[in-house]
Each structure stands twice: as structure tokens, then as C-alpha cells.
Scaffold this motif. Structure first.
Motif, short mmCIF file in Angstrom:
data_model
loop_
_atom_site.label_atom_id
_atom_site.label_comp_id
_atom_site.label_asym_id
_atom_site.label_seq_id
_atom_site.Cartn_x
_atom_site.Cartn_y
_atom_site.Cartn_z
N ILE A 61 90.40 68.72 84.91
CA ILE A 61 91.28 69.13 83.82
C ILE A 61 92.53 68.27 83.77
O ILE A 61 93.04 67.97 82.68
N GLU A 92 92.56 65.16 84.40
CA GLU A 92 92.11 63.95 83.71
C GLU A 92 91.99 64.18 82.20
O GLU A 92 92.21 63.27 81.41
N LEU A 93 91.65 65.41 81.81
CA LEU A 93 91.55 65.73 80.39
C LEU A 93 92.91 65.77 79.71
O LEU A 93 93.00 65.64 78.49
N GLN A 94 93.95 66.02 80.51
CA GLN A 94 95.32 66.12 79.98
C GLN A 94 95.42 67.22 78.93
O GLN A 94 96.02 67.04 77.86
N ASP A 95 94.83 68.37 79.25
CA ASP A 95 94.88 69.53 78.37
C ASP A 95 95.83 70.55 79.00
O ASP A 95 95.48 71.22 79.96
#
Length: 202
Positions: A166, A168-171
Motif C-alpha cells: 500500500i 508503494e500504491l501511495q493511497d
């Protein structure tokens, strides 16, 4: 020569100033054998008196190990070496000298893996700040190698992997949920260790 302390006002946000005195603050770290470098979140970096920005991208394992309390260092480094070589997990408690110069107790739940040739490959884990718990209880430090896969261990392992993905998703929304889950698991792990010590004492 002692290492210079980090600038607390620059590296420690107000939220962390409050969180560092809580029982259930949880952080995570990862180690890659190929580079012998450790990546961690800001909480773990500050616990181990390393620069959070450098820890986010990777910093030498020795930089983290230098913060382990001198009375615990030989025991912990020996345990880490053994578990890394055998590719297994452990749970233990030890002291670190944090960024503010204070000695803090951490509960470490760490796991290592090996390649097909049996050589250490990587490691990851979560740390729970249990300083208040240890100050309140005059108990001995427990070392519990984990050979099996208890449900709580599996949950912690998956939560760490999910949080890493998550990030890495930058959410931001998902990050909040992942952090909340990791925090809850950290509380469960800390509570489990308290019960284990009490059973051992009885």
C-alpha cells in the motif's frame, strides 16, 4: 565517539511525540541480504536513532544495531544471526537508545527467509514500543523462537506485506487502514507476550 543526536524538532512530528510514550506504537522494517541494508518507517528509525529519510530508502544494518542497548546487544545480535541463518522467526524483547537519548523497550516480531542454497535472503518484522509495560512489570526478558505458524503470526506477516504494498500504491486512505490493522496486531502481540510471561512466572 557517540553519534550526534538527530534534531528532534526536525525529524519528530507532534504526533510521534505523543505516540512514542504509548504502549502500542508499531513500526516495521525490512532487510535485504544482498545489500545488507535495512529499510524502515519513521517510527523504527527514530527508535534506533537513525535518519528517517535515509531509513526509508535503506541504511546499513550496523547503523540500527548501534542503538541496541549494550547489555542486550550481544544476545540480540546472536539471536538475529542464528535465525537469519536458519530462515526462521522469533519474538523477543530488548532495549534501544532512541533518538531522544531515552532507553526504550521494544517487542520485536521478526522473520527471516533463505534461498534454495540455504543462504540468508531477506528479513522483515514489526516492533512494538512496550516501554510502559516493562516499566510497570519487573519481569525477565523473554526470547521465544517461533518455529510454527500461529494464526496471529500469519496475520502479522500478511499485514506487514499489505502495508508495504500500500505504501508503494501511495493511497492515503488505504494507508490509514493498513496502519490501523498493524497497530491492532501489535497490541495483540504485546498482550500475548504478557500472558506468556505470566504463565512462565507461575
Amino acid at each position: 565517539m557517540p553519534r550526534p543526536k538527530l534534531n528532534v524538532d526536525r525529524t519528530c512530528p507532534e504526533a510521534f511525540r505523543h505516540a512514542r510514550d504509548a504502549l502500542d506504537v508499531v513500526g516495521r522494517w525490512e532487510w535485504e541480504a544482498a545489500t545488507d541494508s535495512v529499510r524502515s518507517d519513521a517510527f523504527v528509525a527514530l527508535l534506533f536513532n537513525v535518519d528517517p529519510a535515509k531509513a526509508e530508502t535503506g541504511i546499513s544494518r550496523a547503523a540500527f544495531q548501534a542503538a541496541i542497548h549494550p547489555e542486550d546487544r550481544e544476545r540480540i545480535l546472536g539471536l538475529i544471526r542464528q535465525c537469519a541463518q536458519e530462515g526462521r522467526a522469533y519474538v523477543t524483547e530488548y532495549r534501544v537508545i532512541a533518538f531522544d537519548g531515552q532507553t526504550r523497550w521494544v517487542l520485536a516480531r521478526d522473520r527471516f527467509s533463505c534461498d534454495q542454497a540455504g543462504q540468508p535472503l531477506r528479513g522483515s518484522g514489526m516492533l512494538v514500543d512496550i516501554t510502559h509495560l516493562r516499566m510497570a512489570e519487573a519481569t525477565s526478558s523473554a526470547i521465544v523462537p517461533h518455529a510454527g505458524e500461529a494464526p496471529l503470526d500469519r496475520a502479522a506477516e500478511h499485514a506487514i506485506a499489505a502495508q508495504r504494498a500500500i505504501v508503494e500504491l501511495q493511497d492515503p486512505e488505504l494507508k490509514v487502514h493498513a496502519d490501523t490493522l498493524l497497530m491492532a496486531l501489535g497490541r495483540k502481540l504485546a498482550g500475548q507476550e504478557v500472558r506468556n510471561r505470566r504463565r512462565h512466572m507461575n
